[in-house]
Design a protein around this motif. Structure first.
Motif, PDB file in Angstrom:
ATOM      1  N   SER B  86       0.825  -1.215   0.000  1.00  0.00           N
ATOM      2  CA  SER B  86       0.000   0.000   0.000  1.00  0.00           C
ATOM      3  C   SER B  86       0.859   1.265   0.000  1.00  0.00           C
ATOM      4  N   ARG B  87       0.290   2.324  -0.587  1.00  0.00           N
ATOM      5  CA  ARG B  87       0.999   3.621  -0.532  1.00  0.00           C
ATOM      6  C   ARG B  87       0.919   4.219   0.867  1.00  0.00           C
ATOM      7  N   ILE B  88      -0.002   3.676   1.669  1.00  0.00           N
ATOM      8  CA  ILE B  88      -0.159   4.192   3.042  1.00  0.00           C
ATOM      9  C   ILE B  88       0.835   3.458   3.945  1.00  0.00           C
ATOM     10  N   TYR B  89       1.780   4.208   4.474  1.00  0.00           N
ATOM     11  CA  TYR B  89       2.862   3.619   5.263  1.00  0.00           C
ATOM     12  C   TYR B  89       2.327   2.836   6.457  1.00  0.00           C
ATOM     13  N   LEU B  90       1.360   3.425   7.141  1.00  0.00           N
ATOM     14  CA  LEU B  90       0.860   2.753   8.351  1.00  0.00           C
ATOM     15  C   LEU B  90       0.215   1.408   8.026  1.00  0.00           C
ATOM     16  N   LEU B  91      -0.444   1.328   6.873  1.00  0.00           N
ATOM     17  CA  LEU B  91      -1.042   0.042   6.492  1.00  0.00           C
ATOM     18  C   LEU B  91       0.065  -0.984   6.209  1.00  0.00           C
ATOM     19  N   ARG B  92       1.129  -0.535   5.597  1.00  0.00           N
ATOM     20  CA  ARG B  92       2.255  -1.466   5.371  1.00  0.00           C
ATOM     21  C   ARG B  92       2.840  -1.918   6.703  1.00  0.00           C
ATOM     22  N   GLN B  93       2.906  -1.003   7.671  1.00  0.00           N
ATOM     23  CA  GLN B  93       3.430  -1.367   8.985  1.00  0.00           C
ATOM     24  C   GLN B  93       2.513  -2.353   9.699  1.00  0.00           C
ATOM     25  N   VAL B  94       1.205  -2.170   9.492  1.00  0.00           N
ATOM     26  CA  VAL B  94       0.220  -3.104  10.060  1.00  0.00           C
ATOM     27  C   VAL B  94       0.497  -4.513   9.534  1.00  0.00           C
ATOM     28  N   VAL B  95       0.692  -4.612   8.221  1.00  0.00           N
ATOM     29  CA  VAL B  95       0.946  -5.922   7.612  1.00  0.00           C
ATOM     30  C   VAL B  95       2.280  -6.484   8.120  1.00  0.00           C
ATOM     31  N   LEU B  96       3.265  -5.602   8.266  1.00  0.00           N
ATOM     32  CA  LEU B  96       4.584  -6.042   8.747  1.00  0.00           C
ATOM     33  C   LEU B  96       4.489  -6.656  10.147  1.00  0.00           C
ATOM     34  N   LEU B  97       3.744  -6.005  11.016  1.00  0.00           N
ATOM     35  CA  LEU B  97       3.615  -6.532  12.385  1.00  0.00           C
ATOM     36  C   LEU B  97       2.870  -7.870  12.375  1.00  0.00           C
ATOM     37  N   LEU B  98       1.811  -7.948  11.568  1.00  0.00           N
ATOM     38  CA  LEU B  98       1.066  -9.207  11.474  1.00  0.00           C
ATOM     39  C   LEU B  98       1.943 -10.320  10.894  1.00  0.00           C
ATOM     40  N   LYS B  99       2.756  -9.967   9.897  1.00  0.00           N
ATOM     41  CA  LYS B  99       3.654 -10.965   9.304  1.00  0.00           C
ATOM     42  C   LYS B  99       4.703 -11.415  10.319  1.00  0.00           C
ATOM     43  N   THR B 100       5.169 -10.470  11.120  1.00  0.00           N
ATOM     44  CA  THR B 100       6.194 -10.824  12.107  1.00  0.00           C
ATOM     45  C   THR B 100       5.651 -11.835  13.103  1.00  0.00           C
ATOM     46  N   VAL B 101       4.426 -11.580  13.591  1.00  0.00           N
ATOM     47  CA  VAL B 101       3.827 -12.506  14.564  1.00  0.00           C
ATOM     48  C   VAL B 101       3.441 -13.820  13.873  1.00  0.00           C
ATOM     49  N   GLY B 102       2.811 -13.713  12.710  1.00  0.00           N
ATOM     50  CA  GLY B 102       2.416 -14.922  11.970  1.00  0.00           C
ATOM     51  C   GLY B 102       3.637 -15.755  11.598  1.00  0.00           C
ATOM     52  N   GLY B 103       4.723 -15.065  11.233  1.00  0.00           N
ATOM     53  CA  GLY B 103       5.956 -15.763  10.850  1.00  0.00           C
ATOM     54  C   GLY B 103       6.500 -16.631  11.968  1.00  0.00           C
ATOM     55  N   MET B 104       6.279 -16.190  13.221  1.00  0.00           N
ATOM     56  CA  MET B 104       6.753 -16.960  14.378  1.00  0.00           C
ATOM     57  C   MET B 104       6.060 -18.328  14.446  1.00  0.00           C
ATOM     58  N   CYS B 105       4.788 -18.343  14.065  1.00  0.00           N
ATOM     59  CA  CYS B 105       4.030 -19.598  14.071  1.00  0.00           C
ATOM     60  C   CYS B 105       4.360 -20.421  12.828  1.00  0.00           C
ATOM     61  N   TRP B 106       4.217 -19.776  11.681  1.00  0.00           N
ATOM     62  CA  TRP B 106       4.388 -20.478  10.404  1.00  0.00           C
ATOM     63  C   TRP B 106       5.813 -21.033  10.258  1.00  0.00           C
ATOM     64  N   GLY B 107       6.814 -20.189  10.529  1.00  0.00           N
ATOM     65  CA  GLY B 107       8.205 -20.571  10.303  1.00  0.00           C
ATOM     66  C   GLY B 107       8.717 -21.614  11.278  1.00  0.00           C
ATOM     67  N   ALA B 108       8.009 -21.806  12.398  1.00  0.00           N
ATOM     68  CA  ALA B 108       8.443 -22.798  13.379  1.00  0.00           C
ATOM     69  C   ALA B 108       7.690 -24.113  13.214  1.00  0.00           C
ATOM     70  N   ASP B 109       6.735 -24.138  12.280  1.00  0.00           N
ATOM     71  CA  ASP B 109       5.916 -25.349  12.120  1.00  0.00           C
ATOM     72  C   ASP B 109       6.748 -26.489  11.513  1.00  0.00           C
ATOM     73  N   PRO B 110       6.709 -27.676  12.122  1.00  0.00           N
ATOM     74  CA  PRO B 110       7.556 -28.780  11.632  1.00  0.00           C
ATOM     75  C   PRO B 110       7.280 -29.149  10.178  1.00  0.00           C
ATOM     76  N   GLU B 111       5.992 -29.106   9.764  1.00  0.00           N
ATOM     77  CA  GLU B 111       5.665 -29.501   8.386  1.00  0.00           C
ATOM     78  C   GLU B 111       6.246 -28.491   7.390  1.00  0.00           C
ATOM     79  N   VAL B 112       6.079 -27.202   7.714  1.00  0.00           N
ATOM     80  CA  VAL B 112       6.628 -26.158   6.839  1.00  0.00           C
ATOM     81  C   VAL B 112       8.140 -26.308   6.754  1.00  0.00           C
ATOM     82  N   ARG B 113       8.759 -26.520   7.902  1.00  0.00           N
ATOM     83  CA  ARG B 113      10.224 -26.624   7.941  1.00  0.00           C
ATOM     84  C   ARG B 113      10.687 -27.854   7.148  1.00  0.00           C
ATOM     85  N   ALA B 114       9.931 -28.939   7.264  1.00  0.00           N
ATOM     86  CA  ALA B 114      10.310 -30.151   6.508  1.00  0.00           C
ATOM     87  C   ALA B 114      10.194 -29.883   5.006  1.00  0.00           C
TER      88      ALA B 114
END
Lengths: 504, 131
Positions: B86-114
């Motif tokens: 998005s051209r709106i910086y704050l919306l990009r930051q919103v997505v960044l924070l959600l990705k950071t938290v989601g990444g903690m779950c997704w990236g640690a999942d054994p199936e994804v890692r395998a």
């Protein structure tokens, strides 16, 4: 003497000691062990818990929860919001950093002398001698060949092909196993962080460590520091425990980081025009290369290669930085199926960073809940340096054989090919379009001869106060252009011996 | 409601794609439960606020005044992509924070890692020295 961890609510814990050190990271642990070796009694008061390697997490979620200050969510506010990374546990950031050891460059002491009236040859000579000692004590060696990993090897190849100087990083890591877990703390117990070295030695020499014990205030009698007080906080539930008061007969030494030290002095009522000012950093940004062959940056030393060839002109350093999958998932641009498709390439990615020796200054002040509030807006020349560094990194990736580069800059294509590398050179300078981070932090209680423009003098003593010292990155009046851990430790030991001489 | 909203949001940010599992195939429910129990209140509130902002930002991404959770799959994916850029910086930051938290779950999942050829993580002990 011993280690005192979280104490539930009950009678106030009181201790008497020669010196109280607030913080147990590079500065706090180094000053504490040196004082203890000199025969003084020392109490180290650390906000976070003490975790041994067997307690370390393996996932990044666990690392944020168990090791990072404020769950890694501290930010510097300016035109853009950039994360500020520090640890909060016994050992401080030495537990979660890449253990990089670089001697303080000589020009730094000259710059301090010329512009701040401190430092010069005498300090340089002393600090370098302490750095010799530290290198022996913490087993500093270059990353062994077997632990370098592909990302570091590719970076070395790139610098050779582009014909600029670079080096294999020296680290306080003993027989690195290349587990790629530096950011989560080395579970293999190879990293010689202060929680496994200087802090246990301080205890053996009769010192006391209070963990889970954030300091609320430095206490004073007039303008003489007398001790520190606060209450224990449970590391899991965050419940308040017993109050504590540690009385310092000789001095209170603050070494709680470049963000927490100024905030602590501010809420303790220290009056100084320069307090919280001249906060500096090495802001950095990563550029990812995508290679045909597997890189697997999750194995090998997290940071094993660096170049300081551009440190003085134009003013940035280059390093490898391997990130675990969880962090790459947050850092790679995009969302939805586009994001997961991109992450499918993780095994073929290598991330290298450019970190700017920035001239920008910011401020740090005490905020709600004793959380430091950092304001830092990168200026135009520093953004230029960041872009130059990013361009250099992009060129390096192509020189090393990358098929494409992910610049991570909004406004540029997600991936660029070698013939598009000039897009990075001409990238927008708006910091909001960059994915950056403030990794090395300096200032807030800067050292100098003029009390109008500095907080502490050459010996680290707070101007116009007695028995109150600062012995961490908060006292450094400039950035260094190299990793600061060794400078912080060398200066801290120097301070400790000056204090012992004073007491004698 | 807030956990449901965060879950649906993260599912739209980390969906399954060719050959790689999405966050919906991980133990997201348990992760969010743990996060809810352990994270500081300010951080929990920030994530819920970000999920809410992400869901009501559809007018600026896909031009429809419909919450993201009600969008058909194709449009939801388009919304996720456009919000991230998005051209709106704050919306990009919103997505960044959600990705950071989601990444903690997704990236640690054994199936994804395998699937990505990575070793599974051993459990985080969460322990510390008491003496």
């Amino acid at each position: 003497m011993t280690h005192i961890a979280f104490q539930p609510k009950g009678p106030r814990l009181e201790l008497d000691t020669d010196y109280v050190v607030v913080g147990s990271g590079a500065g706090g642990a180094a000053v504490a062990v040196q004082l203890a070796r000199g025969g003084a009694t020392v109490a180290v008061v650390e906000a976070g818990p003490w975790r041994n390697p067997e307690d370390y997490p393996t996932s990044m979620y666990g690392a944020l929860r168990d090791q990072f200050d404020n769950w890694g969510m501290s930010v510097a506010r300016g035109k853009a919001i950039w994360p500020v990374i520090q640890a909060r546990l016994v050992g401080g950031t030495t537990v979660i950093n890449s253990a990089i050891v670089v001697r303080t460059p000589g020009d730094i002491f000259e710059e301090w002398k010329t512009n701040h009236g401190v430092g010069g040859e005498e300090m340089a000579k002393a600090v370098w001698e302490y750095q010799d000692q530290i290198e022996n004590e913490l087993h500093v060696v270059k990353v062994p060949t077997k632990s370098r990993g592909n990302s570091n090897r590719l970076a070395a190849l790139a610098s050779k092909r582009l014909n600029f100087k670079s080096h294999v990083i020296s680290r306080n890591v003993k027989a690195c196993s290349g587990s790629g877990q530096c950011l989560q703390g080395c579970k293999d117990d190879k990293k010689q962080s202060t929680n496994v070295t200087y802090i246990p030695e301080t205890i053996r020499l009769g010192g006391t460590i209070l963990s889970c014990a954030p300091v609320q205030k430095v206490t004073f009698q007039g303008r003489t520091a007398t001790g520190v007080q606060g209450h224990f906080v449970h590391p899991h539930t965050r419940a308040k425990g017993a109050k504590f008061f540690v009385r310092a007969r000789k001095a209170v030494i603050v070494a709680a980081s470049a963000t927490h030290s100024p905030a602590l002095l501010e809420r303790s009522g220290v009056k100084s025009k320069a307090l919280g000012k001249y906060f500096r950093a090495h802001p950095g940004s990563g550029i990812v290369g995508c290679y045909r062959d597997k890189v697997d940056m999750s194995t090998g030393a997290t940071q094993g290669w660096a170049s300081t060839a551009f440190r003085t002109n134009p003013g940035y350093k280059l390093e490898t930085l391997s990130l675990p999958l969880e962090l790459v998932a947050g850092r790679i641009s995009g969302a939805g199926t586009q994001l997961t498709q991109r992450l499918n390439e993780y095994g073929h990615m290598a991330m290298w960073i450019a970190a700017v020796r920035a001239e920008t200054t910011g401020t740090v002040h005490n905020g709600l809940g004793n959380l430091p509030v950092v304001k830092y807006a990168m200026n135009h020349p520093d953004m230029h340096r960041l872009r130059d560094g990013a361009y250099q990194v992009a060129q390096m990736h192509f020189a090393a054989g990358a098929q494409a580069v992910i610049p991570g800059i909004i406004g540029l294509p997600f991936k660029i090919r070698a013939d598009q590398v000039n897009l990075v050179r001409d990238a927008p300078l708006d910091p909001q379009r960059w994915t950056g981070i403030l990794s090395h932090l300096f200032g807030g209680c800067v050292m100098g001869s003029n009390p109008e423009t500095s907080v502490v003098n050459e010996k680290g003593k707070v101007h116009h106060y007695d028995r109150l010292y600062v012995a961490d990155a908060a006292a450094l009046p400039t950035t260094l252009g190299v990793n600061p851990q060794h400078t912080i430790m060398g200066l801290a030991k120097y301070r400790a011996d000056q204090l012992l001489d004073l007491a004698a | 409601m807030s956990k449901w909203l965060v879950r649906k949001t993260l599912e739209s940010i980390f969906p399954s794609s060719d050959g790689l599992s999405g966050i919906e195939r991980t133990d997201l429910e348990a992760f969010l439960e743990q996060f809810h129990k352990e994270a500081p209140p300010v951080m929990r509130a920030a994530i819920v606020a970000c999920a809410a902002a992400y869901n009501v930002s559809t007018p600026v991404t896909v031009g429809l005044p419909i919450p993201a959770t009600l969008l058909p799959k194709r449009l939801l994916d388009l919304h996720a992509q456009r919000a991230a850029y998005s051209r709106i910086y704050l919306l990009r930051q919103v997505v960044l924070l959600l990705k950071t938290v989601g990444g903690m779950c997704w990236g640690a999942d054994p199936e994804v890692r395998a699937q990505l050829g990575l070793d599974p993580y051993s459990p985080d002990p969460g322990t510390w020295r008491h003496s």
